[in-house]
Each structure stands twice: as structure tokens, then as C-alpha cells.
Scaffold this motif. Structure first.
Motif, PDB file in Angstrom:
ATOM      1  N   PHE A   9      42.250  53.396  28.782  1.00  0.00           N
ATOM      2  CA  PHE A   9      42.236  53.380  30.242  1.00  0.00           C
ATOM      3  C   PHE A   9      41.279  54.448  30.815  1.00  0.00           C
ATOM      4  O   PHE A   9      40.555  54.189  31.767  1.00  0.00           O
ATOM      5  CB  PHE A   9      43.649  53.600  30.776  1.00  0.00           C
ATOM      6  CG  PHE A   9      43.747  53.554  32.262  1.00  0.00           C
ATOM      7  CD1 PHE A   9      43.719  52.327  32.950  1.00  0.00           C
ATOM      8  CD2 PHE A   9      43.833  54.721  33.012  1.00  0.00           C
ATOM      9  CE1 PHE A   9      43.792  52.283  34.323  1.00  0.00           C
ATOM     10  CE2 PHE A   9      43.901  54.674  34.387  1.00  0.00           C
ATOM     11  CZ  PHE A   9      43.880  53.449  35.055  1.00  0.00           C
ATOM     12  N   ILE A  10      41.315  55.616  30.221  1.00  0.00           N
ATOM     13  CA  ILE A  10      40.417  56.676  30.699  1.00  0.00           C
ATOM     14  C   ILE A  10      38.954  56.280  30.473  1.00  0.00           C
ATOM     15  O   ILE A  10      38.087  56.546  31.307  1.00  0.00           O
ATOM     16  CB  ILE A  10      40.751  58.003  29.995  1.00  0.00           C
ATOM     17  CG1 ILE A  10      42.123  58.498  30.459  1.00  0.00           C
ATOM     18  CG2 ILE A  10      39.699  59.066  30.279  1.00  0.00           C
ATOM     19  CD1 ILE A  10      42.591  59.742  29.741  1.00  0.00           C
ATOM     20  N   SER A  20      37.751  53.290  30.589  1.00  0.00           N
ATOM     21  CA  SER A  20      37.400  52.229  31.547  1.00  0.00           C
ATOM     22  C   SER A  20      37.448  52.701  32.992  1.00  0.00           C
ATOM     23  O   SER A  20      37.013  51.966  33.898  1.00  0.00           O
ATOM     24  CB  SER A  20      38.351  51.037  31.382  1.00  0.00           C
ATOM     25  OG  SER A  20      38.340  50.559  30.058  1.00  0.00           O
ATOM     26  N   LYS A  21      37.926  53.861  33.222  1.00  0.00           N
ATOM     27  CA  LYS A  21      38.114  54.334  34.588  1.00  0.00           C
ATOM     28  C   LYS A  21      36.808  54.429  35.383  1.00  0.00           C
ATOM     29  O   LYS A  21      36.767  54.044  36.563  1.00  0.00           O
ATOM     30  CB  LYS A  21      38.823  55.690  34.560  1.00  0.00           C
ATOM     31  CG  LYS A  21      39.441  56.082  35.876  1.00  0.00           C
ATOM     32  CD  LYS A  21      40.317  57.329  35.711  1.00  0.00           C
ATOM     33  CE  LYS A  21      40.992  57.683  37.021  1.00  0.00           C
ATOM     34  NZ  LYS A  21      41.855  58.884  36.888  1.00  0.00           N
ATOM     35  N   PHE A  71      36.021  50.954  36.672  1.00  0.00           N
ATOM     36  CA  PHE A  71      36.936  50.538  37.737  1.00  0.00           C
ATOM     37  C   PHE A  71      36.614  51.253  39.045  1.00  0.00           C
ATOM     38  O   PHE A  71      36.731  50.646  40.124  1.00  0.00           O
ATOM     39  CB  PHE A  71      38.380  50.833  37.331  1.00  0.00           C
ATOM     40  CG  PHE A  71      38.922  49.891  36.284  1.00  0.00           C
ATOM     41  CD1 PHE A  71      38.548  48.541  36.286  1.00  0.00           C
ATOM     42  CD2 PHE A  71      39.808  50.319  35.308  1.00  0.00           C
ATOM     43  CE1 PHE A  71      39.042  47.668  35.328  1.00  0.00           C
ATOM     44  CE2 PHE A  71      40.306  49.454  34.364  1.00  0.00           C
ATOM     45  CZ  PHE A  71      39.916  48.118  34.361  1.00  0.00           C
ATOM     46  N   GLU A  72      36.215  52.495  38.945  1.00  0.00           N
ATOM     47  CA  GLU A  72      35.860  53.206  40.173  1.00  0.00           C
ATOM     48  C   GLU A  72      34.606  52.634  40.820  1.00  0.00           C
ATOM     49  O   GLU A  72      34.488  52.615  42.057  1.00  0.00           O
ATOM     50  CB  GLU A  72      35.654  54.694  39.850  1.00  0.00           C
ATOM     51  CG  GLU A  72      36.934  55.426  39.467  1.00  0.00           C
ATOM     52  CD  GLU A  72      36.662  56.867  39.100  1.00  0.00           C
ATOM     53  OE1 GLU A  72      35.471  57.235  39.030  1.00  0.00           O
ATOM     54  OE2 GLU A  72      37.636  57.626  38.851  1.00  0.00           O
ATOM     55  N   GLY A 125      35.704  48.160  40.679  1.00  0.00           N
ATOM     56  CA  GLY A 125      37.083  47.711  40.670  1.00  0.00           C
ATOM     57  C   GLY A 125      37.482  46.917  41.892  1.00  0.00           C
ATOM     58  O   GLY A 125      38.443  46.131  41.839  1.00  0.00           O
ATOM     59  N   LYS A 166      41.453  45.489  36.991  1.00  0.00           N
ATOM     60  CA  LYS A 166      41.898  46.814  37.408  1.00  0.00           C
ATOM     61  C   LYS A 166      43.376  46.789  37.747  1.00  0.00           C
ATOM     62  O   LYS A 166      44.132  47.692  37.352  1.00  0.00           O
ATOM     63  CB  LYS A 166      41.083  47.273  38.595  1.00  0.00           C
ATOM     64  CG  LYS A 166      41.503  48.636  39.133  1.00  0.00           C
ATOM     65  CD  LYS A 166      40.684  49.024  40.347  1.00  0.00           C
ATOM     66  CE  LYS A 166      41.143  50.383  40.885  1.00  0.00           C
ATOM     67  NZ  LYS A 166      40.380  50.748  42.093  1.00  0.00           N
ATOM     68  N   SER A 221      45.469  46.396  34.621  1.00  0.00           N
ATOM     69  CA  SER A 221      45.426  47.632  33.808  1.00  0.00           C
ATOM     70  C   SER A 221      46.268  48.735  34.430  1.00  0.00           C
ATOM     71  O   SER A 221      46.973  49.489  33.730  1.00  0.00           O
ATOM     72  CB  SER A 221      43.982  48.096  33.646  1.00  0.00           C
ATOM     73  OG  SER A 221      43.217  47.116  32.984  1.00  0.00           O
ATOM     74  N   GLU A 222      46.222  48.851  35.757  1.00  0.00           N
ATOM     75  CA  GLU A 222      47.024  49.878  36.422  1.00  0.00           C
ATOM     76  C   GLU A 222      48.514  49.609  36.269  1.00  0.00           C
ATOM     77  O   GLU A 222      49.319  50.538  36.105  1.00  0.00           O
ATOM     78  CB  GLU A 222      46.644  49.954  37.894  1.00  0.00           C
ATOM     79  CG  GLU A 222      45.266  50.568  38.129  1.00  0.00           C
ATOM     80  CD  GLU A 222      44.875  50.579  39.581  1.00  0.00           C
ATOM     81  OE1 GLU A 222      45.590  49.900  40.371  1.00  0.00           O
ATOM     82  OE2 GLU A 222      43.887  51.239  39.940  1.00  0.00           O
ATOM     83  N   LEU A 251      46.221  61.641  32.237  1.00  0.00           N
ATOM     84  CA  LEU A 251      46.254  60.594  33.271  1.00  0.00           C
ATOM     85  C   LEU A 251      46.354  61.177  34.673  1.00  0.00           C
ATOM     86  O   LEU A 251      46.566  60.431  35.632  1.00  0.00           O
ATOM     87  CB  LEU A 251      47.445  59.664  33.029  1.00  0.00           C
ATOM     88  CG  LEU A 251      47.381  58.804  31.752  1.00  0.00           C
ATOM     89  CD1 LEU A 251      48.681  58.064  31.544  1.00  0.00           C
ATOM     90  CD2 LEU A 251      46.215  57.815  31.838  1.00  0.00           C
TER      91      LEU A 251
END
Length: 791
Positions: free
Chosen positions: A183-184, A186-187, A190-191, A194, A202, A205-206, A240
Motif C-alpha cells: 500500500f505504501i 502504491s500511495k 493514488f495521490e 486516485g 484506490k 485498497s483503502e 501507515l
């Protein structure tokens, strides 16, 4: 610089110098000119003047000295010529070698230029071909790199689309670390995208990562999870960006609950375990200590050891480094409670082996905890705690020994039963001796275990333990002296210790106990102190931690002096108490009747029997405690005074038959004149620790009291004759008690003389009447003794 090196430098300077004025010692002279201008007579200076030099030599030296100077200068000139020649030869050799080297270098460089030109041509050819290859492949390389970037981008896009599925698999497998890492990673995408292209990915995943956060929180608060897994969960939540401050507070509260539960267990389990210690074998101490030092979790599901607590703290330090101060406070409080258990137990009777086992268990936990939280300084904290415990243990041990000695002594205070009179005081003396000497040696054996133990904590306290043991014996014997004084009554101690006074009954002091204390003081001075001093010197030498300015910790000479003085004081006290008791009897005898109207004596007065009974009671006590004397001094036959019995003295018989009052008084004056010429006799000597000496001193004091009581009365003839009868009867029984017959005869004579002085008509009994009354009393006493023995 030595002389030879200096000369060589001057030769070089003179050889290579282009200035003729620099020859000789120019180099040295020029170097020294800024400091000091050379004189004309200096042979090594540029301003050297031969005439001046010669004139000075002629003035200073004689012919023999000039010849010696000539020889020295000739030798020096020869040496200088030789050195200069060798220097020239060496320089020529160096010049030749340099020339040869230059020739060889010139020959080797001749063919090098052609080779360098060929190398340059080849390098130019390689460079042109490389440029041609790069030009032909440039377009294809650009295309390949573009395709590679596209492929990487497609893989990232595919990873984003597959991320919800991957996260679901990680959640199912509880691989939360991989889920957080995916997740980190892919962050950033997404930012950036997303809200457009990857909106669904997104959101999914969230949702998945929210489930991961919930599962991690549940793992943190689960007591069944190992501490490593819970620490890893906190680290993942921090990655996180989850707010962990609330978690920190809750986890610290949970740790406090653990430690508070442990402290509560100390109060409950510790008390029951300490009670069990009283009836447990020494091998069970370690198990009981483990019971005391373990705890249940707040949920009560399993036991938590100190090792698990150390793991918890290690994890907290990794997760929350800023919580160190609070952890230090909690751990110090934990070990304070644990050491407090031992301190409470030490107040009771406890062996050194038990203390060592309990301290060792705690020290192992301290070592384990110190590896995790060194900032808590637990070794130093434990050292102070152990210091307090050991000192309290030593002090308490001496207090128990003091109590045992008191108990052994107070056994003699109750009145002994009939039939046990001959052994009660002796048993009390022997028991107290055994307690003093054997109890002291047992304590030294206990304390020796503290020194022989290899525990690092106690090794640092060795010098202090030695000092405490020596100080303990010094204080023990000083308090024992105070206890002896307290046993004799409140009036015999200046500043009594309330704990000492309250522990014993001093309202009724028995004279036998005072005699026991006197002999016990002698035993302590002569036997106990040397034996204890020998043991201390063998096993407890060294020390010195208390500082030399405070003096030695144990001073045997002072203790011996104290008990030597105490023994003498108690012996005199015993004599005074017995004398006072008998004096009361004598006072009552002489103050009760009216001696002016006393009737003619018919028999020996009953106070004589009472007096002899009291002296017999003294003899019973003294025979139990004191040894017999070696010799008997001042026997009756050795006395030069007039101490014979009235019945065996013909002169006195003749005097007693006279009835003329005037002639009796004349004889009284003659006796006073005779005293002036009699040999002086020492009546009161220093009291010895023997049966005869003590009884003799008591009898002497009593007879002096009797004399004083007689002097306070006025007698008629019958009263004087009654005193005469009583004193004559006492002569032989009293001599059975004493070792100084002459002194007793003298004192009895003084009593009769005092009665004679105070008598209005001092006419004594006739010898036959006196003998008859005494014989009657002796027969009656013999019959009474036979009857009592038969009964």
C-alpha cells in the motif's frame, strides 16, 4: 652537534665557497656573529690574528705547555688534512657516478619517441570506429529504452489494478507487513491519479488497509499475541501514519497494570510465601522466591515472568523511545517492592543462605533488565538495596543474640522449686555462657557465608560487611553491658534503652542473678572476647571502608575493660544487697527490745538462727557460681591479737568471776590501752571471685553493721550478757564460712567491746553459765537438723 660533525661542515663550507674570505671557519663565524662577535685570538674565526694568539699563549703557558700545545696543533692539522683529502675523494666518486647515470639515461630514451607515435595512431583509430558504431545504433537504442519504460509503466498499472486482490490475500494470510509495504508503494500513484483513472482501485485498497489497521490494533491489545508481533504491529501502524500516541498511552497503562499486579502479588503471595519460609527446607527457598517474583496478568490467563516484562520494555523502547523516563520509574518501583519483601523478612529470624538465594534471584532479573534498560541504573540501585539488607541482617542477628542471652539469664529470676536450688543459678550461668560464645561463633559462621559467596553484588560490599560485623560485635557487647545493668534494676543504668527495659522484668531483682552477671562478665572478658577476636582476625580481617578517621571498628581492649569493670561492680552489688538484707534483720533485732529493762539471758536469741540461715542461703548461691579459693588466710592460730574464746582463756575466766564493778571497768580501760600496742590487721581487702572471699566480705560488713547498731543502744547488765552470749555462740559457725578467722575474731571482739562501752553495769556471764547455754543451743540445733533430715 659534536666536534667532528662541526669540523666536517666547516670543511665543506670552505671548499665550496666562492668567497675567499669565507675560508676556514667563515661559515661558523658568520652564523655566530649575530649572537656574539668572535675575539681575535679565536683560531676558527675570520678575524684570527696569529700574533695576538701567540702572545696570549706565551703569557698563559710555560715552555712545557707550549710544547704540548704544539704537539696538539700538529696532530689537529694532520687530521684536518686527512679529512679534507677524504672529502675530496668522496666527491669525485659521486661526480663520476652521476656522469655514468646521465649517459645511460640518454641511451635508453633514443628509441622511445617512435613507439609513442605508433601508440597514438592506434588510439585514434579505435576512437573513430567507436564513434561509427554509436552513430549506427543510436536510433535502435532509443527505441529499446522507450519500450522498456512503457513495459515498466504497464507493470505498475497492472500492480495498481491487482492491489485490492493482493491486499485481500495478505489479510487472509495475516501477512500485514507485506500489505503495508504494497500500500505504501502504491500511495504516490493514488495521490496523483486516485481521483480519475484508479478511483475504484484506490477505494478498494483503502477499505482493505482499514481492515489491516483494525487487525493490527486487535493484535496489539491481544494478550495471547507474543510481544514481538505486537511491537511489529505498532511499527506498521506508524508506517501507515496512524496516530499512535493514544496507543502509547494505553500500552503504558497496560504495562503499569502488569507491574501493579506484580506488586499486589508481592503483598499477597509474598506474605504467604514468607510464612512458608519458616517451615520450608533451605532447598525450597529458590522455588518460593520464584513464586514471589512471578505474577498473573490482569486477565488472569497466564503467569508473566520478569523475562517477559523485559521483552515488553524492550519493545516499548523500540516503539516509543521517548517513554524511557516513565519505564525507569516503573522498573525501579518494581525492584523496590521486591527488595522490600526481603527487608521485611530480615526483621524476623533468617539465615544468610536464605538471604543469598533471594538476592541472587533478584540479581539475575536485574542483570536481565539492565541489558534492556541500562539507563535505569539497576545494578547501582540493587547495590544500595543489598547494602541496606545486609546491614539490617547483621544488625538484626546481633539483636536476636542479645535477646537469647537475656532469655538465658532471666531463667534464673523465678524462684527455683524445692530440690533444684543447687543447680538453678549454675544452669543459668552455663546456658548464658553457651549462648554468648556459641551464638557469637554461629553468627560469624553465618556472616562468613556472605563473604565466601561469589555473587558480584556482595563482592563489592566485602569491606563494608567486614566493618559491619566488627561494628556489630562492638555494639553488641556494649548493649549487652547495658542489658546487664538493666537486669539489675532501673536505678543502676544512667540512660536506659526503653526497648531493653521493656523486654525484661526489673521490678524484682534477685541477688542470685546479680552474682551470675558478675561471673558471666568475667567469662566474657577472659574467654569470649579473645575467642571472638581470634575468629575475626582469621576470617574478617581487612575492611577499612568506614574510614581511618573513625578508628577501628572492633576494639577488644575497650570491651574487656567494660566487662572487667562490670564484673567488679556486680560482685560488689551482690555483696551490698546481701549485706543490706541482713542489716535489716540486725536493725530490727536491736531496735525492738528495751535494752535498759532486758531480762537475764536464758538462751541464744533467735536472731542468731536467722542470721545463720541468711548466710547459709548466701553460701548456696555462691557455691553454684564461684570457685573455691586456693588458700585460707589468717587462720585463728596465726593471729597475734587477743582473739581466743572466752571459755579457753584462764585470765578472762578470772575476770568474768569478779563481781566488783569498779574492777571490771578498770579492766576495760586496760583493754583499750592494749589495743594501741596490738598488731594492725587489715580487715577489708579487695574482693576476689571466690566463695570464701565473697562470704567473708559479707560477714565482715554485717559485723560492722552489728557493731554500729550496738553503739546506738544503752544496755543493762542482762542486755550486755545477752549480747555476749549471742556473739560467743556465733564465733564457731561464722568461721565455717570465712577464710579469715583472725578478722572475724577481731570484729566479734569489737562488737562485745562496743556493748561493754554502752553498758551501765558491764559484768559478763560467768564461764560455766556461758558454756552451758551455748551447749544447750548446740544440742537443740542438732536435734532440729536431725528431725528435718528425717522428715
Amino acid at each position: 652537534m659534536d666536534e667532528k660533525a662541526k669540523r666536517t661542515r666547516e670543511l665543506l663550507a670552505s671548499f665550496y665557497s666562492t668567497d675567499p674570505s669565507a675560508g676556514g671557519g667563515a661559515g661558523v663565524g658568520s652564523a655566530a656573529s649575530p649572537r656574539k662577535m668572535a675575539s681575535p685570538d679565536s683560531i676558527n674565526s675570520p678575524s684570527f690574528d696569529p700574533d695576538v694568539y701567540m702572545s696570549l699563549l706565551v703569557q698563559k703557558l710555560n715552555l712545557e705547555g707550549l710544547l704540548q700545545k704544539h704537539v696538539e696543533m700538529a696532530a689537529e692539522i694532520k687530521n684536518l688534512d686527512t679529512d679534507l683529502q677524504m672529502l675530496v675523494y668522496e666527491n669525485y666518486n659521486k661526480f663520476i657516478n652521476a656522469t655514468d647515470t646521465i649517459k645511460r639515461m640518454k641511451n635508453n630514451i633514443v628509441g622511445m619517441e617512435a613507439n609513442m607515435e605508433q601508440l597514438l595512431a592506434k588510439i585514434t583509430s579505435v576512437q573513430s570506429k567507436s564513434d561509427l558504431v554509436n552513430t549506427s545504433l543510436f536510433e535502435k537504442r532509443e527505441h529499446i529504452e522507450k519500450l522498456h519504460r512503457t513495459r515498466n509503466l504497464l507493470r505498475k498499472v497492472q500492480f495498481i489494478y491487482d492491489l485490492p486482490t493482493r491486499l485481500a490475500k495478505c489479510i487472509k494470510a495475516e501477512a500485514y507487513a507485506d500489505a503495508v509495504r504494497f500500500f505504501i508503494g502504491s500511495k504516490p500513484i493514488f495521490e496523483a491519479y486516485g481521483d480519475s483513472s484508479f478511483q475504484d482501485c484506490k477505494r478498494a485498497s483503502e477499505e482493505a488497509i482499514d481492515l489491516v489497521i483494525k487487525n493490527l490494533q486487535a493484535k496489539i491489545y491481544s494478550d495471547s499475541e507474543p510481544i514481538e508481533a505486537r511491537a511489529e504491529a505498532v511499527v506498521l501502524l506508524k508506517q501507515l501514519n496512524f496516530p499512535v500516541d493514544s496507543l502509547k498511552t494505553k500500552l503504558l497503562e497496560k504495562l503499569e497494570d502488569y507491574l501493579m499486579t506484580l506488586q499486589d502479588e508481592h503483598k499477597e503471595t509474598g506474605a504467604s510465601a514468607l510464612d512458608t519460609l519458616e517451615t520450608s527446607e533451605p532447598s525450597d527457598i529458590g522455588k518460593l522466591s520464584d513464586t514471589i517474583l512471578s505474577l498473573k496478568t490482569p486477565t488472569g490467563t497466564h503467569m508473566v515472568s520478569v523475562g517477559e516484562v523485559s521483552k515488553i520494555i524492550r519493545a516499548y523502547l523500540i516503539i516509543f523511545p521517548d517513554s524511557e523516563r516513565r519505564l525507569i520509574e516503573l522498573i525501579q518501583e518494581l525492584f523496590t517492592k521486591r527488595y522490600g519483601i526481603i527487608e521485611r523478612r530480615v526483621k524476623e529470624r533468617m539465615t544468610s543462605a536464605d538471604i543469598l538465594k533471594m538476592i541472587r534471584v533478584i540479581w539475575e532479573d536485574v542483570t536481565l533488565m539492565d541489558e534492556v534498560l541500562a539507563e535505569a541504573a539497576l545494578p547501582a540501585f540493587s547495590l544500595e538495596a543489598a547494602r541496606s539488607i545486609i546491614r539490617q541482617f547483621i544488625s538484626t542477628s546481633f539483636s536476636h543474640l542479645l535477646l537469647e542471652v537475656s532469655e538465658a539469664l532471666t531463667k534464673s529470676q523465678p524462684m527455683p522449686k524445692k530440690g533444684s536450688e543447687e543447680s538453678s543459678l549454675q544452669n543459668a550461668l552455663e546456658d548464658s555462657k553457651k549462648v554468648v560464645i556459641q551464638g557469637s561463633l554461629d553468627l560469624l559462621s553465618e556472616f562468613r557465608q556472605l563473604l565466601d559467596d561469589n555473587l558480584e553484588l556482595l563482592a563489592k560490599l566485602r569491606d563494608l560487611i567486614v566493618d559491619w560485623v566488627q561494628e556489630g560485635f562492638q555494639g553488641f557487647f556494649q548493649k549487652l553491658d547495658e542489658r546487664f545493668l538493666a537486669l539489675c534494676g532501673r536505678g543502676y543504668i544512667a540512660n536506659p534503652d526503653p526497648s531493653v527495659i521493656d523486654a525484661i522484668q526489673v521490678d524484682k531483682v534477685q541477688t542470685g542473678l546479680v552474682l551470675v552477671l558478675a561471673q558471666l562478665s568475667v567469662f566474657i572478658e577472659q574467654i569470649a572476647i579473645p575467642k571472638i577476636m581470634e575468629e575475626i582476625a582469621a576470617s574478617f580481617s581487612g575492611g577499612g571502608a568506614r574510614g581511618y578517621e573513625h578508628g577501628p571498628a572492633f576494639v577488644p581492649g575497650e570491651i574487656c575493660r567494660i566487662f572487667r569493670s562490670a564484673g567488679e561492680r556486680f560482685l560488689l552489688l551482690y555483696i551490698n544487697m546481701k549485706t543490706q538484707k541482713i542489716s535489716i534483720l540486725l536493725k530490727k533485732r536491736f531496735t525492738t527490745p528495751n535494752w535498759i529493762k532486758h531480762k537475764e539471758p536464758r538462751e541464744v536469741h533467735m536472731f542468731v538462727d536467722l542470721l545463720l540461715q541468711e548466710l547459709e542461703a548466701v553460701g548456696i548461691e555462691v557455691r553454684q557460681i564461684l570457685p573455691q579459693g586456693l588458700v585460707r588466710r589468717h587462720r585463728h592460730s596465726d593471729s597475734t591479737g587477743s582473739t581466743n574464746s572466752s571459755r579457753s582463756n584462764p585470765t578472762r575466766e578470772d575476770k568474768l568471776t569478779r563481781t566488783n564493778t569498779q574492777r571490771v571497768r578498770s579492766q576495760f580501760l586496760e583493754s583499750h590501752l592494749a589495743k594501741l600496742f596490738e598488731q594492725k590487721m587489715e580487715i577489708f581487702t579487695k574482693v576476689q571471685y571466690t566463695q570464701e572471699s565473697v562470704i567473708s566480705t559479707i560477714i565482715k560488713f554485717c559485723l560492722k553493721s552489728l557493731q554500729e547498731f550496738v553503739r546506738l543502744q544503752t544496755f543493762n547488765r542482762s542486755g550486755f550478757q545477752q549480747i555476749q552470749l549471742d556473739i560467743e555462740f556465733l564465733k564457731n559457725p561464722l568461721k565455717e564460712f570465712v577464710d579469715d578467722d583472725a578478722a572475724i575474731d577481731f570484729l566479734l571482739k569489737e562488737v562485745i567491746g562496743a556493748a561493754h562501752e554502752r553498758c551501765l553495769d558491764p559484768i559478763p556471764l560467768e564461764a560455766p553459765i556461758l558454756d552451758k547455754l551455748i551447749s544447750t543451743k548446740i544440742s537443740k540445733s542438732r536435734e532440729e537438723n536431725q528431725s528435718s533430715s528425717l522428715a
